[in-house]
Scaffold this motif. Sequence first.
Motif, short mmCIF file in Angstrom:
data_model
loop_
_atom_site.label_atom_id
_atom_site.label_comp_id
_atom_site.label_asym_id
_atom_site.label_seq_id
_atom_site.Cartn_x
_atom_site.Cartn_y
_atom_site.Cartn_z
N GLY A 222 0.94 -1.33 0.05
CA GLY A 222 0.06 0.03 0.15
C GLY A 222 0.82 1.26 -0.18
N ILE A 223 2.06 1.18 -0.14
CA ILE A 223 2.99 2.43 -0.17
C ILE A 223 3.97 2.19 -1.52
CG2 ILE A 223 4.51 3.78 1.25
CD1 ILE A 223 3.86 2.27 3.79
N PRO A 224 3.43 2.71 -2.73
CA PRO A 224 4.05 2.59 -3.59
C PRO A 224 5.49 3.31 -4.09
CG PRO A 224 2.02 3.72 -3.97
CD PRO A 224 2.26 2.96 -2.89
N GLN A 225 5.43 4.44 -3.14
CA GLN A 225 6.59 5.26 -2.96
C GLN A 225 7.77 4.61 -2.60
OE1 GLN A 225 3.71 5.78 -1.16
NE2 GLN A 225 2.97 7.86 -1.49
N MET A 226 7.69 3.39 -1.96
CA MET A 226 8.88 2.42 -1.71
C MET A 226 9.55 1.89 -2.76
SD MET A 226 7.41 0.97 2.00
CE MET A 226 8.92 0.04 2.45
N VAL A 265 -2.45 11.79 11.10
CA VAL A 265 -1.67 11.17 10.00
C VAL A 265 -0.46 10.65 10.61
CG1 VAL A 265 -2.74 12.76 8.26
CG2 VAL A 265 -0.59 13.62 9.60
N THR A 266 0.13 9.91 9.86
CA THR A 266 1.59 9.67 10.29
C THR A 266 2.40 9.98 9.25
OG1 THR A 266 3.26 7.81 10.59
CG2 THR A 266 1.47 7.15 9.08
N ILE A 280 8.28 16.82 4.18
CA ILE A 280 7.20 15.83 4.83
C ILE A 280 6.42 15.19 3.82
CG2 ILE A 280 5.09 15.88 6.46
CD1 ILE A 280 6.26 18.50 7.54
N ASN A 281 6.45 14.05 3.99
CA ASN A 281 5.35 13.13 3.33
C ASN A 281 4.39 12.43 4.22
OD1 ASN A 281 6.46 12.93 0.47
ND2 ASN A 281 8.40 12.56 1.44
N ALA A 282 3.20 12.45 3.96
CA ALA A 282 2.13 11.98 5.19
C ALA A 282 1.16 11.13 4.47
CB ALA A 282 1.52 13.06 5.49
N VAL A 283 0.66 10.09 5.29
CA VAL A 283 -0.42 9.15 5.03
C VAL A 283 -1.31 9.40 6.22
CG1 VAL A 283 0.80 7.69 3.53
CG2 VAL A 283 0.80 7.29 5.74
N THR A 285 -3.21 10.66 2.97
CA THR A 285 -3.32 11.90 2.01
C THR A 285 -4.61 12.20 1.13
OG1 THR A 285 -2.12 11.02 0.06
CG2 THR A 285 -0.60 11.88 1.87
N GLU A 286 -5.19 11.20 0.91
CA GLU A 286 -6.49 11.45 0.09
C GLU A 286 -7.55 10.41 0.42
OE1 GLU A 286 -5.24 8.57 -3.90
OE2 GLU A 286 -4.73 10.87 -3.74
N GLN A 287 -8.86 10.47 0.23
CA GLN A 287 -9.87 9.59 0.58
C GLN A 287 -9.98 8.28 0.29
OE1 GLN A 287 -12.29 10.63 2.52
NE2 GLN A 287 -12.12 12.82 2.14
N CYS A 288 -9.02 7.87 -0.75
CA CYS A 288 -8.87 6.60 -1.03
C CYS A 288 -7.82 5.76 -0.17
CB CYS A 288 -8.53 6.34 -2.62
SG CYS A 288 -9.90 6.27 -3.65
N ASP A 289 -7.04 6.71 0.61
CA ASP A 289 -6.06 6.11 1.43
C ASP A 289 -6.89 5.54 3.00
OD1 ASP A 289 -3.88 6.53 -0.08
OD2 ASP A 289 -3.28 8.41 0.95
N PHE A 290 -7.98 6.08 3.02
CA PHE A 290 -8.70 5.66 4.09
C PHE A 290 -9.25 4.21 4.36
CE2 PHE A 290 -8.56 10.24 4.64
CZ PHE A 290 -8.30 10.55 6.09
#
Length: 324
Positions: A222-226, A265-266, A280-283, A285-290
């Motif tokens: 769930g963290i594609p940035q990695m 948020v984290t 800062i990068n947070a999660v 961040t958007e509705q689909c993340d919840f």
Amino acid sequence: MNSVKWLIRILLVFYLSHFSFPADTISLHHFIQDNNHQVIVSSGNTFALGFFSPGSSRNRYVGIWYHQIPDKTVVWVANRDNPIKDTSGILRIDGRGNLALFHKNQTLPVWSTNISTAGTRNSVAQILDTGNLVLVQNDTREAVLWQSFDHPTDTWLSFMKIGFNLRTGLNQVYSSWKSPDDPGVGNYSLKMTQGVSPQMVLYKGSNPLWRSGTWTGKRWSGIPQMTQNFLFRDSFVNTDDELSFSSDAKNASLITRWVTKETGVTQRMIWNNEAQSWIINAVPTEQCDFYGYCGPNSYCNPYLGDFECTCFPGFDPNHPKHGT
């Protein structure tokens, strides 16, 4: 040199050597007092340990913060739910060898490492350049009796973990402050789940808000940035003894932290020295993340416009106007 001056010099050398102490250490003969504005600083001047008041509060806490970042950025708090109301606090090694915080002349500590195996007044507490506060035996400095990394507050640093020591039952959870003025345990927490598919989950109370997805072998799904991570060394451990995840900076000079905020948020933060600010990068961040935003029989796509949620084949929306 006459005999009197010689004797004075010898006594002075003996006195200083007997009572001298490293600047990063609290020992039986060296304690820190709030009313003297005393701190101890790690050997590389990276972190400091001392008393502080958060935000606009006058309450006093013992904490660890970055020593060379202009705004005091606290990464750990000892007595987060037990503040001292004045500057009479003393942090010292007690008679059982524990690091303990005392208020005025009270005999019971406000906070303590509370290790029954300490058992000696030969213990010392040391602040390391990693941000870890350790309690060790002064004669060996090898076996760690207690460490702050095992008892995190809201901040996750390099060389810390999230998860479980399955042998001891230790559970490393990161919980938010109540507010910028109150470091007490707040409503939000970041935890590792157990079971067939462990993952990191951000909770509000007992309700999940966000999840990392399962471990793919290289990253959390769930963290594609990695996908391409040149800055951090990520490690997931799932054995009979341990279930944990760590994310350490590859470059020791990189100042980074992961904070569970009271805003729900984290945030992953990296210090930009030139700008003197945090990137800062947070999660989430958007509705689909919840977590569970679209319900059990639909999926979320943030690129669909007003209706992010789409039902799986065979299901119809409960609320057609909202798409779910």
